[in-house]
Motif scaffolding. Structure first.
Motif, mmCIF file in Angstrom:
data_model
loop_
_atom_site.group_PDB
_atom_site.id
_atom_site.type_symbol
_atom_site.label_atom_id
_atom_site.label_comp_id
_atom_site.label_asym_id
_atom_site.label_seq_id
_atom_site.Cartn_x
_atom_site.Cartn_y
_atom_site.Cartn_z
ATOM 1 N N ALA A 315 0.870 -1.230 -0.042
ATOM 2 C CA ALA A 315 -0.148 -0.135 0.176
ATOM 3 C C ALA A 315 0.875 1.381 -0.049
ATOM 4 C CB ALA A 315 -1.095 -0.085 1.294
ATOM 5 N N LEU A 316 1.911 1.298 0.593
ATOM 6 C CA LEU A 316 2.903 2.512 0.701
ATOM 7 C C LEU A 316 3.298 2.635 -0.467
ATOM 8 C CD1 LEU A 316 4.434 4.515 2.690
ATOM 9 C CD2 LEU A 316 6.017 2.803 2.759
ATOM 10 N N ILE A 317 3.870 1.925 -1.215
ATOM 11 C CA ILE A 317 4.430 1.822 -2.521
ATOM 12 C C ILE A 317 3.503 2.088 -3.443
ATOM 13 C CG2 ILE A 317 5.445 0.690 -4.502
ATOM 14 C CD1 ILE A 317 7.136 -1.302 -2.296
ATOM 15 N N ASN A 318 2.219 1.540 -3.620
ATOM 16 C CA ASN A 318 1.304 2.162 -4.353
ATOM 17 C C ASN A 318 0.683 3.493 -4.171
ATOM 18 O OD1 ASN A 318 0.865 -0.209 -5.958
ATOM 19 N ND2 ASN A 318 -0.586 -1.412 -4.193
ATOM 20 N N PHE A 319 0.731 3.932 -2.875
ATOM 21 C CA PHE A 319 0.289 5.330 -2.510
ATOM 22 C C PHE A 319 1.445 6.330 -2.992
ATOM 23 C CE2 PHE A 319 -2.689 3.844 1.092
ATOM 24 C CZ PHE A 319 -3.912 4.783 0.440
ATOM 25 N N THR A 320 2.484 5.902 -2.640
ATOM 26 C CA THR A 320 3.496 6.910 -3.015
ATOM 27 C C THR A 320 4.319 7.040 -4.049
ATOM 28 O OG1 THR A 320 5.352 5.715 -1.901
ATOM 29 C CG2 THR A 320 4.096 7.179 -0.521
ATOM 30 N N ALA A 321 4.300 5.769 -4.942
ATOM 31 C CA ALA A 321 4.832 5.473 -6.282
ATOM 32 C C ALA A 321 6.434 5.339 -5.981
ATOM 33 C CB ALA A 321 4.541 6.357 -7.448
ATOM 34 N N VAL A 322 7.023 5.159 -4.706
ATOM 35 C CA VAL A 322 8.369 5.081 -4.427
ATOM 36 C C VAL A 322 8.740 3.659 -3.798
ATOM 37 C CG1 VAL A 322 10.173 6.044 -2.816
ATOM 38 C CG2 VAL A 322 8.415 7.560 -3.920
ATOM 39 N N ALA A 323 9.524 3.129 -4.393
ATOM 40 C CA ALA A 323 10.205 1.804 -4.014
ATOM 41 C C ALA A 323 11.442 1.648 -3.866
ATOM 42 C CB ALA A 323 9.636 0.683 -5.093
ATOM 43 N N ALA A 324 12.076 2.875 -3.649
ATOM 44 C CA ALA A 324 13.561 3.098 -3.582
ATOM 45 C C ALA A 324 14.287 2.363 -2.336
ATOM 46 C CB ALA A 324 13.882 4.477 -3.919
ATOM 47 N N ARG A 325 15.197 1.511 -2.101
ATOM 48 C CA ARG A 325 15.384 1.289 -1.173
ATOM 49 C C ARG A 325 16.179 2.129 -0.045
ATOM 50 N NH1 ARG A 325 19.340 -0.744 -4.631
ATOM 51 N NH2 ARG A 325 17.838 -2.878 -4.551
ATOM 52 N N ARG A 326 16.608 3.355 -0.443
ATOM 53 C CA ARG A 326 16.926 4.631 0.363
ATOM 54 C C ARG A 326 16.034 4.939 1.403
ATOM 55 N NH1 ARG A 326 19.478 9.860 -2.376
ATOM 56 N NH2 ARG A 326 21.164 8.527 -2.445
ATOM 57 N N ALA A 327 14.673 4.780 0.836
ATOM 58 C CA ALA A 327 13.432 5.200 1.905
ATOM 59 C C ALA A 327 13.484 4.154 2.984
ATOM 60 C CB ALA A 327 12.192 5.167 1.052
ATOM 61 N N GLY A 328 14.001 2.682 2.760
ATOM 62 C CA GLY A 328 13.787 1.827 3.812
ATOM 63 C C GLY A 328 15.079 2.054 4.810
ATOM 64 N N PHE A 329 16.119 2.471 4.387
ATOM 65 C CA PHE A 329 17.166 3.094 5.370
ATOM 66 C C PHE A 329 16.702 3.748 6.236
ATOM 67 C CE2 PHE A 329 20.242 1.575 1.768
ATOM 68 C CZ PHE A 329 20.224 0.295 2.309
ATOM 69 N N VAL A 330 16.003 4.876 5.682
ATOM 70 C CA VAL A 330 15.528 5.974 6.635
ATOM 71 C C VAL A 330 14.401 5.724 7.570
ATOM 72 C CG1 VAL A 330 14.577 8.464 6.470
ATOM 73 C CG2 VAL A 330 16.325 7.721 4.768
ATOM 74 N N MET A 331 13.657 4.974 6.918
ATOM 75 C CA MET A 331 12.571 4.109 8.011
ATOM 76 C C MET A 331 12.994 3.646 9.267
ATOM 77 S SD MET A 331 9.479 2.373 5.680
ATOM 78 C CE MET A 331 9.648 3.016 3.969
ATOM 79 N N GLY A 332 14.281 2.636 8.802
ATOM 80 C CA GLY A 332 14.768 2.199 10.197
ATOM 81 C C GLY A 332 15.570 3.086 11.021
ATOM 82 N N ALA A 333 16.032 3.938 10.502
ATOM 83 C CA ALA A 333 16.764 4.879 11.411
ATOM 84 C C ALA A 333 15.584 5.633 12.078
ATOM 85 C CB ALA A 333 17.633 5.906 10.521
ATOM 86 N N VAL A 334 14.679 5.965 11.522
ATOM 87 C CA VAL A 334 13.675 6.813 12.259
ATOM 88 C C VAL A 334 12.852 6.120 13.141
ATOM 89 C CG1 VAL A 334 11.372 8.263 12.000
ATOM 90 C CG2 VAL A 334 13.261 8.647 10.281
ATOM 91 N N LEU A 335 12.757 4.595 13.101
ATOM 92 C CA LEU A 335 12.003 3.831 14.021
ATOM 93 C C LEU A 335 12.937 3.794 15.271
ATOM 94 C CD1 LEU A 335 10.386 1.098 11.791
ATOM 95 C CD2 LEU A 335 9.312 2.587 13.177
ATOM 96 N N ILE A 336 14.188 3.587 14.853
ATOM 97 C CA ILE A 336 15.030 3.479 15.993
ATOM 98 C C ILE A 336 15.138 4.686 16.761
ATOM 99 C CG2 ILE A 336 17.647 3.268 16.823
ATOM 100 C CD1 ILE A 336 17.935 1.461 14.412
ATOM 101 N N ALA A 337 14.910 5.847 16.257
ATOM 102 C CA ALA A 337 14.947 7.116 16.913
ATOM 103 C C ALA A 337 13.660 7.191 17.694
ATOM 104 C CB ALA A 337 15.299 8.399 16.034
#
Length: 575
Positions: A315-337
Motif C-alpha cells: 500500500a505504501l508503494i502504491n500510495f507514494t509510487a516510491v520503491a527506492a531502498r533508500r527510503a527503507g534505510f531512513v525508515m529504519g533509522a527513524v524507527l530506532i530514533a
C-alpha cells in the motif's frame, strides 16, 4: 506484460531527500501504530507489568527499525534490497502467551530463539522446497491473510469512546475512506506522496467534533525516555519438559511464518519495478534470512517476534509510487530514533481507530488482489482451482467456527486455532500430495557443456518415444532441450571457475506435455526476463538472441529461478 506504470522510483533509484523523508515518515506511521497496538495487546494478554510493557515497546521498535533497514540493504545472502516494513505481528502471539503461562518469559525467549532457526533452514533449502512453496500456496496465503483481517478492519469502525454517538465511528471511517479513494484513484505527484497523512488528517478533522479524538495521553507523555532495563526477561533456567512440550508448536508456527515470508519476498519484487521481473529467489532467500534475524533478536530481547508487513508495504508503494531502498534505510533509522521519543509514539496512538480500520481495509483489499495475481501468474488449471478452492473454504470456514481448537487441547489447539495457519497448511499438503502422486521423474546428469548435447537429445528422445509421441513432437522436444542448453551456455560467460559445472535434467512426463528442469550455475542474467523482453521487441535478426527466440518458439512455458548456488530453468513442451 503487466507494467507498474505508477512507479516513479525503483529500488535502485535515488529519489530527492524530501521525497525519501516523506515516504519514510508515512511508513513509520504505519509501523509505529501497528507495533504499539500489538505489543500492548500482547503484554496485557500475558499479564506483563507496566515496566515490561515499556521494555517490550522499546525493544520492538529498535528491532523493527534494524531489520527494516537490513531488508532494504543488498547484502548477498543476508538481505534482498527492497522496502518491506517489519514489526511485531499476530501469528506468534497466541503461542507466546501460552509459553509465558506455562513457564514464564524465559521459556518464551528460549522457544522463540529455537523457532528462528527454521527461517534460516528454509532459506538454505528453498530450492529443494520449490515444489511445495508454489505460487498457488503463496496466493492462498495472501488471500487468507487479507480475508482474516477484513473483519478486524470493519470492527475498528465501532471502536470509539463510550460517550460518543454510535454513528460517530462509521462517520469518521466513511470520511477517511472517501478521501483515500479519491487520492488513490486520481491523485498524482506530491499529493500522492502524502496520501496516507492526508487520509489521517481528514479522519482527525471529522473525529474532533464527534468526540472520537483524545489528545490528553499525548500531552502527558515525556519527550525523551528510556525503558526499565530491569524488565528484560533474560534467559533464566527453564524446565526441559516445558520446552520440549511447546517446541513442536513453535516450530510449526515458524514454518508457516517462513512460507508466508517467502511469498512476501516474491510479492514485494513484483510491485517494486515498473516492468515486473522474474522473481529472483536469491532475494526471497534474503527475506527469509532477515526474518530469521528479526525473530532471533526478539527471542534475545524477550518480546513478540517481528514479521513482514507486506500489505502495508504494498500500500505504501502504491500510495507514494516510491520503491527506492533508500527510503527503507531512513525508515529504519527513524524507527530506532522514535524508540527513544515516547511523545511521538503517543501522538501516533491518537489516530482514531475508525481511520486505521479504513487504511487496513484498503491494504487488505490490495493484498487479496495480489493473491489472485500470484495464483494466475503461471496459468490456471483444474488442479490449482481445487487447491485454491479447498484451502480458502477451510481457512475462511474455520475463521468463524474453528472445530479443531477444542478437540486438540490447549497446546496444539493454539497453533491450529488460527484459520490462516490451517488454510496455508492445507494448501501446502495438497501441493505435496500433487507432487508425490505425479508421474515418475526421470533424471539425467552431465556437464554444462555443448559436448553433452547428443546425450541430452538421446535422453529426451527416449522419453518421448516411451510416451508414444509423434516424430514431429519428438523433434520439437529435442529442439527445446538443445535451445535450453544453448541459452544456459550463453549466460555462463562470467563463470570463472575452472571446473565445468554439472548439469542435472529432471523430466516429468505428463501425457501430452513434458516438463523439464535444467539445474546448474549461471551468470546474473535471467532467461525468463530475456524472453519476456524479446516478446515486446520487433523480430530483429540478432544472432546473440537466436537461442532465446528458438526456445520461446519450441516451449509452451519457460521459468527461470535463481537461488544462491543453483539456477533452475523449467521448460514445458506440449506434444
Amino acid at each position: 506484460m503487466r507494467v507498474n506504470e505508477h512507479i516513479r522510483y525503483q529500488p535502485d533509484d535515488k529519489p530527492p531527500p524530501l521525497v525519501t523523508l516523506s515516504v519514510a515518515s508515512q511508513g513509520v506511521v504505519i509501523a509505529v501504530s501497528n507495533t504499539a497496538a500489538l505489543v500492548t495487546i500482547f503484554v496485557l494478554a500475558s499479564g506483563g507489568s507496566e515496566g515490561y510493557l515499556s521494555w517490550a515497546l522499546f525493544a520492538s521498535l529498535i528491532i523493527a527499525g534494524a531489520i527494516t533497514a537490513l531488508h532494504a540493504a543488498k547484502l548477498g545472502r543476508i538481505a534482498p534490497g527492497y522496502i518491506l516494513l517489519m514489526g511485531p505481528a499476530a501469528p506468534f502471539m497466541a503461542v507466546c502467551v501460552l509459553a509465558i503461562t506455562q513457564g514464564g518469559f524465559a521459556l518464551m525467549s528460549n522457544l522463540i530463539v529455537a523457532a528462528s532457526l527454521v527461517q534460516f533452514a528454509l532459506a538454505f533449502w528453498l530450492a529443494q522446497l520449490r515444489r511445495i512453496i508454489t505460487p498457488v500456496v503463496s496466493g492462498v496465503a495472501f488471500m487468507l491473510i487479507s480475508a482474516s483481517a477484513m473483519p478486524i478492519a470493519i470492527a475498528r469502525l465501532e471502536n470509539v469512546p463510550a460517550d460518543a454517538s454510535p454513528l460517530a465511528g462509521p462517520a469518521v471511517g466513511v470520511a477517511a475512506l472517501i478521501v483515500a479513494a479519491i487520492l488513490m484513484l486520481r491523485a498524482t505527484g506530491v499529493l500522492r506522496l502524502f496520501a496516507i497523512p492526508v487520509t489521517i488528517a481528514a479522519g482527525w478533522v471529522v473525529a474532533i467534533p464527534l468526540g472520537v479524538f483524545d489528545f490528553r495521553s499525548a500531552l502527558d507523555a515525556p519527550w525523551f525516555g528510556l525503558p526499565q532495563f530491569s524488565a528484560w526477561p533474560g534467559f533464566s533456567s527453564i524446565r526441559l519438559e516445558d520446552f520440549l512440550a511447546l517446541l513442536p508448536v513453535f516450530l510449526i508456527v515458524s514454518i508457516v511464518v517462513g512460507i508466508k515470508a517467502s511469498n512476501e519476498g516474491a510479492a514485494i519484487q513484483q510491485v517494486s519495478w515498473r516492468i515486473p521481473r522474474a522473481v529472483d529467489f536469491r532475494g526471497v532467500q534474503g527475506t527469509l534470512n532477515v526474518s530469521g534475524v528479526g525473530i532471533l533478536l526478539a527471542g534475545i530481547a524477550g518480546t513478540l517476534p517481528p514479521l513482514n508487513y507486506l500489505p502495508s508495504s504494498i500500500a505504501l508503494i502504491n500510495f507514494t509510487a516510491v520503491a527506492a531502498r533508500r527510503a527503507g534505510f531512513v525508515m529504519g533509522a527513524v524507527l530506532i530514533a522514535i524508540a527513544l521519543l515516547p511523545k511521538i509514539v503517543a501522538v501516533l496512538l491518537t489516530i482514531p481507530r475508525p481511520v486505521t480500520g479504513v487504511i487496513l481495509m484498503i491494504v487488505m483489499g490490495l493484498l487479496f488482489v495480489e493473491g489472485i495475481r500470484t495464483v494466475l501468474q503461471d496459468g490456471f488449471s483444474q488442479q490449482k482451482a481445487i487447491i485454491v478452492g479447498l484451502a480458502l473454504s477451510i481457512g475462511i470456514g474455520l475463521q468463524t467456527h474453528n472445530i479443531l481448537a477444542e478437540p486438540l487441547g490447549s497446546i496444539w489447539g493454539v497453533a491450529f486455532g488460527n484459520s490462516v495457519v490451517v488454510g496455508i497448511l492445507a494448501a501446502v499438503l495438497m501441493s505435496l500430495l500433487l507432487e508425490i502422486t505425479a508421474s515418475r521423474r526421470r533424471r539425467f546428469e552431465t556437464e554444462l557443456d555443448i559436448s553433452a548435447l547428443p546425450d541430452i537429445q538421446e535422453f529426451l528422445r527416449g522419453l518421448a518415444s516411451k510416451m508414444r509421441w509423434s516424430e514431429e513432437s519428438i523433434a520439437k522436444l529435442s529442439s527445446a532441450g538443445e535451445e535450453t542448453l544453448s541459452t544456459m551456455l550463453e549466460l555462463r560467460d562470467d563463470y570463472d571457475v575452472e571446473k565445468i559445472p554439472r548439469l542435472v535434467i529432471i523430466a516429468r512426463p505428463g501425457g501430452r506435455a513434458m516438463e523439464m528442469e535444467f539445474l546448474a550455475v549461471f551468470s546474473e542474467e535471467n532467461i525468463e526476463d530475456r524472453i519476456s523482453y524479446m516478446s515486446e521487441q520487433a523480430e530483429a535478426p540478432d544472432v546473440s538472441e537466436l537461442s532465446f527466440r528458438l526456445l520461446r518458439h519450441y516451449a509452451s512455458s519457460v521459468r527461470h529461478r535463481k537461488y544462491h548456488g543453483i539456477d533452475i530453468v523449467t521448460v514445458q513442451v506440449d506434444a
